[in-house]
Design a protein around this motif. Structure first.
Motif, PDB file in Angstrom:
ATOM      1  N   ALA A 191       0.742  -1.252   0.030  1.00 44.08           N
ATOM      2  CA  ALA A 191       0.056  -0.222  -0.119  1.00 44.08           C
ATOM      3  C   ALA A 191       0.686   1.201  -0.050  1.00 44.08           C
ATOM      4  O   ALA A 191       0.475   2.181  -0.593  1.00 44.08           O
ATOM      5  CB  ALA A 191      -0.847   0.074   1.207  1.00 44.08           C
ATOM      6  N   ALA A 192       2.184   1.095   0.655  1.00 41.43           N
ATOM      7  CA  ALA A 192       2.940   2.403   0.879  1.00 41.43           C
ATOM      8  C   ALA A 192       3.402   2.402  -0.700  1.00 41.43           C
ATOM      9  O   ALA A 192       3.637   3.836  -0.923  1.00 41.43           O
ATOM     10  CB  ALA A 192       3.957   2.113   2.086  1.00 41.43           C
ATOM     11  N   SER A 193       3.874   1.680  -1.388  1.00 42.29           N
ATOM     12  CA  SER A 193       4.424   1.582  -2.703  1.00 42.29           C
ATOM     13  C   SER A 193       3.503   2.164  -3.455  1.00 42.29           C
ATOM     14  O   SER A 193       3.755   3.205  -4.509  1.00 42.29           O
ATOM     15  CB  SER A 193       4.916   0.392  -2.989  1.00 42.29           C
ATOM     16  OG  SER A 193       6.042  -0.188  -2.197  1.00 42.29           O
ATOM     17  N   VAL A 194       2.013   1.874  -3.546  1.00 43.14           N
ATOM     18  CA  VAL A 194       1.228   2.193  -4.379  1.00 43.14           C
ATOM     19  C   VAL A 194       0.834   3.879  -4.238  1.00 43.14           C
ATOM     20  O   VAL A 194       0.933   4.478  -5.170  1.00 43.14           O
ATOM     21  CB  VAL A 194      -0.051   1.444  -4.373  1.00 43.14           C
ATOM     22  CG1 VAL A 194      -1.205   1.841  -5.101  1.00 43.14           C
ATOM     23  CG2 VAL A 194       0.397   0.041  -4.975  1.00 43.14           C
ATOM     24  N   ALA A 195       0.812   4.162  -2.803  1.00 45.76           N
ATOM     25  CA  ALA A 195       0.697   5.425  -2.494  1.00 45.76           C
ATOM     26  C   ALA A 195       1.797   6.333  -3.244  1.00 45.76           C
ATOM     27  O   ALA A 195       1.421   7.371  -3.805  1.00 45.76           O
ATOM     28  CB  ALA A 195       0.502   5.629  -1.184  1.00 45.76           C
ATOM     29  N   LEU A 196       3.056   5.836  -3.085  1.00 42.44           N
ATOM     30  CA  LEU A 196       3.927   6.730  -3.502  1.00 42.44           C
ATOM     31  C   LEU A 196       4.056   6.895  -5.232  1.00 42.44           C
ATOM     32  O   LEU A 196       4.266   7.819  -5.732  1.00 42.44           O
ATOM     33  CB  LEU A 196       5.381   6.169  -3.249  1.00 42.44           C
ATOM     34  CG  LEU A 196       6.760   6.876  -3.810  1.00 42.44           C
ATOM     35  CD1 LEU A 196       6.745   8.071  -3.234  1.00 42.44           C
ATOM     36  CD2 LEU A 196       7.757   5.850  -3.286  1.00 42.44           C
ATOM     37  N   LEU A 197       3.729   5.750  -5.636  1.00 40.52           N
ATOM     38  CA  LEU A 197       3.633   5.855  -6.985  1.00 40.52           C
ATOM     39  C   LEU A 197       2.302   6.768  -7.563  1.00 40.52           C
ATOM     40  O   LEU A 197       2.457   7.478  -8.732  1.00 40.52           O
ATOM     41  CB  LEU A 197       3.248   4.471  -7.877  1.00 40.52           C
ATOM     42  CG  LEU A 197       4.561   3.701  -7.704  1.00 40.52           C
ATOM     43  CD1 LEU A 197       4.284   2.011  -8.170  1.00 40.52           C
ATOM     44  CD2 LEU A 197       5.799   4.038  -8.861  1.00 40.52           C
ATOM     45  N   ALA A 230      -1.716   9.248 -12.518  1.00 44.81           N
ATOM     46  CA  ALA A 230      -2.997   9.235 -11.998  1.00 44.81           C
ATOM     47  C   ALA A 230      -3.539   7.695 -12.032  1.00 44.81           C
ATOM     48  O   ALA A 230      -4.661   7.547 -11.505  1.00 44.81           O
ATOM     49  CB  ALA A 230      -3.700  10.021 -13.049  1.00 44.81           C
ATOM     50  N   ARG A 231      -3.039   6.863 -13.213  1.00 42.04           N
ATOM     51  CA  ARG A 231      -3.598   5.766 -13.229  1.00 42.04           C
ATOM     52  C   ARG A 231      -2.238   4.686 -13.458  1.00 42.04           C
ATOM     53  O   ARG A 231      -1.300   5.232 -14.106  1.00 42.04           O
ATOM     54  CB  ARG A 231      -4.377   5.400 -14.432  1.00 42.04           C
ATOM     55  CG  ARG A 231      -5.747   6.267 -14.251  1.00 42.04           C
ATOM     56  CD  ARG A 231      -6.732   6.057 -15.149  1.00 42.04           C
ATOM     57  NE  ARG A 231      -7.347   4.657 -14.937  1.00 42.04           N
ATOM     58  CZ  ARG A 231      -7.966   4.052 -15.875  1.00 42.04           C
ATOM     59  NH1 ARG A 231      -8.453   4.536 -17.011  1.00 42.04           N
ATOM     60  NH2 ARG A 231      -8.308   2.764 -15.443  1.00 42.04           N
ATOM     61  N   GLY A 234      -5.786   0.737  -6.072  1.00 43.83           N
ATOM     62  CA  GLY A 234      -5.048   1.586  -7.011  1.00 43.83           C
ATOM     63  C   GLY A 234      -4.503   1.028  -8.045  1.00 43.83           C
ATOM     64  O   GLY A 234      -3.792   2.018  -8.880  1.00 43.83           O
ATOM     65  N   ILE A 235      -4.501  -0.067  -8.328  1.00 43.24           N
ATOM     66  CA  ILE A 235      -3.608  -0.770  -9.463  1.00 43.24           C
ATOM     67  C   ILE A 235      -4.917  -1.570 -10.271  1.00 43.24           C
ATOM     68  O   ILE A 235      -5.853  -2.144  -9.764  1.00 43.24           O
ATOM     69  CB  ILE A 235      -2.800  -2.162  -9.094  1.00 43.24           C
ATOM     70  CG1 ILE A 235      -1.858  -1.454  -8.177  1.00 43.24           C
ATOM     71  CG2 ILE A 235      -2.171  -2.647 -10.350  1.00 43.24           C
ATOM     72  CD1 ILE A 235      -1.006  -0.500  -8.673  1.00 43.24           C
TER      73      ILE A 235
END
Length: 79
Positions: free
Chosen positions: A7-13, A18-19, A31-32
């Motif tokens: 979740a932290a990696s996705v939040a950073l990306l 935007a997508r 988010g993916i």
């Protein structure tokens, strides 16, 4: 990685994109999205393009005896 690290990696990306798409998804990640690749060049490059092209030209909904089931962005539980 565990759920928190993922979740932290996705939040950073998400700060930069935007997508976010990923081709080989086998689990739901908030988010993916699964990347819709369709008939990409990679799959057609090894000589199958001619057969695929001919099959598409001859295709007819009237000649289809059954429906097809697709699973785009779907996940199946193996539990």
């Amino acid at each position: 990685p565990n759920h928190t690290a993922r979740a932290a990696s996705v939040a950073l990306l998400r700060h930069y994109f935007a997508r976010i798409f990923y081709e080989g998804t086998d689990m739901r990640v908030e988010g993916i999205s699964t990347m819709p690749i369709g008939l990409s060049e990679f799959y057609l490059a090894r000589g199958v393009w001619r057969n695929a092209s001919e099959a598409m030209e001859r295709a007819s909904l009237e000649r289809k005896p059954h429906v097809a089931l697709a699973a785009w962005n779907a996940y199946w539980s193996l539990d």
